[in-house]
Design a protein around this motif. Structure first.
Motif, PDB file in Angstrom:
ATOM      1  N   THR A  10       0.830  -1.195   0.000  1.00  0.00           N
ATOM      2  CA  THR A  10       0.000   0.000   0.000  1.00  0.00           C
ATOM      3  C   THR A  10       0.862   1.241   0.000  1.00  0.00           C
ATOM      4  N   ARG A  11       0.254   2.350  -0.371  1.00  0.00           N
ATOM      5  CA  ARG A  11       0.972   3.641  -0.365  1.00  0.00           C
ATOM      6  C   ARG A  11       1.480   3.904   1.031  1.00  0.00           C
ATOM      7  N   GLY A  12       2.702   4.280   1.144  1.00  0.00           N
ATOM      8  CA  GLY A  12       3.266   4.609   2.443  1.00  0.00           C
ATOM      9  C   GLY A  12       4.169   3.528   2.987  1.00  0.00           C
ATOM     10  N   GLU A  13       4.131   2.322   2.409  1.00  0.00           N
ATOM     11  CA  GLU A  13       5.037   1.285   2.852  1.00  0.00           C
ATOM     12  C   GLU A  13       6.337   1.422   2.071  1.00  0.00           C
ATOM     13  N   ALA A  14       7.445   1.433   2.780  1.00  0.00           N
ATOM     14  CA  ALA A  14       8.741   1.546   2.115  1.00  0.00           C
ATOM     15  C   ALA A  14       9.079   0.217   1.457  1.00  0.00           C
ATOM     16  N   SER A  15       9.681   0.275   0.287  1.00  0.00           N
ATOM     17  CA  SER A  15      10.090  -0.939  -0.394  1.00  0.00           C
ATOM     18  C   SER A  15      11.471  -0.742  -0.986  1.00  0.00           C
ATOM     19  N   PRO A  16      12.211  -1.837  -1.136  1.00  0.00           N
ATOM     20  CA  PRO A  16      13.547  -1.710  -1.707  1.00  0.00           C
ATOM     21  C   PRO A  16      13.513  -1.251  -3.160  1.00  0.00           C
ATOM     22  N   GLY A  57      14.548   1.909   2.279  1.00  0.00           N
ATOM     23  CA  GLY A  57      15.297   1.365   3.401  1.00  0.00           C
ATOM     24  C   GLY A  57      14.747   1.676   4.773  1.00  0.00           C
ATOM     25  N   VAL A  58      13.614   2.347   4.875  1.00  0.00           N
ATOM     26  CA  VAL A  58      13.042   2.665   6.178  1.00  0.00           C
ATOM     27  C   VAL A  58      12.304   1.441   6.704  1.00  0.00           C
ATOM     28  N   ALA A  88      -0.918   2.682  15.057  1.00  0.00           N
ATOM     29  CA  ALA A  88      -1.167   3.925  15.782  1.00  0.00           C
ATOM     30  C   ALA A  88      -1.472   4.957  14.708  1.00  0.00           C
ATOM     31  N   PRO A  89      -2.680   4.919  14.145  1.00  0.00           N
ATOM     32  CA  PRO A  89      -2.985   5.705  12.949  1.00  0.00           C
ATOM     33  C   PRO A  89      -2.744   7.194  13.108  1.00  0.00           C
ATOM     34  N   VAL A  90      -2.248   7.770  12.035  1.00  0.00           N
ATOM     35  CA  VAL A  90      -2.026   9.209  11.970  1.00  0.00           C
ATOM     36  C   VAL A  90      -2.536   9.683  10.609  1.00  0.00           C
ATOM     37  N   THR A  91      -3.310  10.746  10.639  1.00  0.00           N
ATOM     38  CA  THR A  91      -3.842  11.314   9.403  1.00  0.00           C
ATOM     39  C   THR A  91      -3.034  12.548   9.037  1.00  0.00           C
ATOM     40  N   ALA A  92      -2.577  12.590   7.804  1.00  0.00           N
ATOM     41  CA  ALA A  92      -1.857  13.746   7.277  1.00  0.00           C
ATOM     42  C   ALA A  92      -2.794  14.438   6.295  1.00  0.00           C
ATOM     43  N   ALA A  93      -2.920  15.741   6.448  1.00  0.00           N
ATOM     44  CA  ALA A  93      -3.797  16.501   5.553  1.00  0.00           C
ATOM     45  C   ALA A  93      -3.125  17.814   5.195  1.00  0.00           C
ATOM     46  N   ALA A  94      -3.357  18.256   3.979  1.00  0.00           N
ATOM     47  CA  ALA A  94      -2.825  19.545   3.528  1.00  0.00           C
ATOM     48  C   ALA A  94      -3.830  20.178   2.587  1.00  0.00           C
ATOM     49  N   ARG A  95      -3.878  21.478   2.651  1.00  0.00           N
ATOM     50  CA  ARG A  95      -4.701  22.227   1.705  1.00  0.00           C
ATOM     51  C   ARG A  95      -4.005  23.557   1.455  1.00  0.00           C
ATOM     52  N   GLY A  96      -4.180  24.059   0.279  1.00  0.00           N
ATOM     53  CA  GLY A  96      -3.550  25.326  -0.058  1.00  0.00           C
ATOM     54  C   GLY A  96      -3.458  25.507  -1.548  1.00  0.00           C
ATOM     55  N   GLU A  97      -2.337  26.069  -1.963  1.00  0.00           N
ATOM     56  CA  GLU A  97      -2.153  26.420  -3.370  1.00  0.00           C
ATOM     57  C   GLU A  97      -0.702  26.155  -3.764  1.00  0.00           C
ATOM     58  N   TRP A  98      -0.523  25.662  -4.963  1.00  0.00           N
ATOM     59  CA  TRP A  98       0.822  25.462  -5.514  1.00  0.00           C
ATOM     60  C   TRP A  98       0.821  25.962  -6.949  1.00  0.00           C
ATOM     61  N   ASP A  99       1.578  26.988  -7.214  1.00  0.00           N
ATOM     62  CA  ASP A  99       1.705  27.553  -8.561  1.00  0.00           C
ATOM     63  C   ASP A  99       0.332  27.870  -9.163  1.00  0.00           C
ATOM     64  N   GLY A 100      -0.550  28.438  -8.343  1.00  0.00           N
ATOM     65  CA  GLY A 100      -1.864  28.836  -8.801  1.00  0.00           C
ATOM     66  C   GLY A 100      -2.904  27.728  -8.831  1.00  0.00           C
ATOM     67  N   ARG A 101      -2.501  26.498  -8.521  1.00  0.00           N
ATOM     68  CA  ARG A 101      -3.431  25.363  -8.508  1.00  0.00           C
ATOM     69  C   ARG A 101      -3.811  25.013  -7.075  1.00  0.00           C
ATOM     70  N   PRO A 102      -5.083  24.710  -6.826  1.00  0.00           N
ATOM     71  CA  PRO A 102      -5.458  24.290  -5.479  1.00  0.00           C
ATOM     72  C   PRO A 102      -4.859  22.920  -5.152  1.00  0.00           C
ATOM     73  N   SER A 123       3.240   6.995  12.474  1.00  0.00           N
ATOM     74  CA  SER A 123       4.012   8.169  12.043  1.00  0.00           C
ATOM     75  C   SER A 123       5.276   7.797  11.267  1.00  0.00           C
ATOM     76  N   CYS A 124       5.850   6.645  11.536  1.00  0.00           N
ATOM     77  CA  CYS A 124       7.025   6.206  10.786  1.00  0.00           C
ATOM     78  C   CYS A 124       6.658   5.968   9.326  1.00  0.00           C
ATOM     79  N   VAL A 125       5.555   5.294   9.072  1.00  0.00           N
ATOM     80  CA  VAL A 125       5.109   5.034   7.706  1.00  0.00           C
ATOM     81  C   VAL A 125       4.782   6.361   7.014  1.00  0.00           C
ATOM     82  N   MET A 126       4.160   7.280   7.751  1.00  0.00           N
ATOM     83  CA  MET A 126       3.855   8.594   7.182  1.00  0.00           C
ATOM     84  C   MET A 126       5.143   9.309   6.765  1.00  0.00           C
TER      85      MET A 126
END
Length: 125
Positions: A2-8, A78-79, A86-100, A110-113
């Motif tokens: 899944t997304r967030g799992e480190a792989s070689p 290699g992580v 111990a679930p952690v939710t990461a969220a972001a909102r804003g603007e990048w180069d004029g795009r939302p 938090s390590c996987v995050m």
């Protein structure tokens, strides 16, 4: 895997060397938040010049490398993260180069995050 799992097989991280110039667009500002349990941490990341975030220059450089698309940040290879849920939710909102920009993802811990998002959500250090 899944997304967030480190792989070689993951690509090497796109990290800027310390002191490297950051060339983020002028319209680069994001509110990044993490919610581990009931504790919410947040920071306003501005990238022209880098400020407002504990690791502003490096976060701006990482986001610049993926044109502000947090979902495209490379997984740090290699992580090894503990298999503790111990679930952690990461969220972001804003603007990048004029795009939302909007992003939200819940990681197993938090390590996987951190392995999946570099320093963009490293708000407690």
């Amino acid at each position: 895997m899944t997304r967030g799992e480190a792989s070689p097989q993951a690509l090497p991280p796109l990290r800027a060397p310390v002191g490297a110039p950051v060339r983020a667009p002028a319209g680069a500002r994001l509110r990044a938040e993490t919610t581990p349990g009931t504790d919410t941490r947040g920071a306003l990341l501005l990238c022209d010049p880098p400020q407002g975030h504990p690791h502003a220059a490096q976060a701006c450089a990482e986001l610049t490398a993926v044109e502000g698309d947090i979902g495209r940040l490379p997984v740090t290879p290699g992580v090894l993260c503990p298999m503790i849920y111990a679930p952690v939710t990461a969220a972001a909102r804003g603007e990048w180069d004029g795009r939302p920009v909007t992003y939200a993802h819940t990681f197993a811990n938090s390590c996987v995050m951190g392995a999946a998002t570099g320093v963009v959500f490293a708000l407690g250090e």
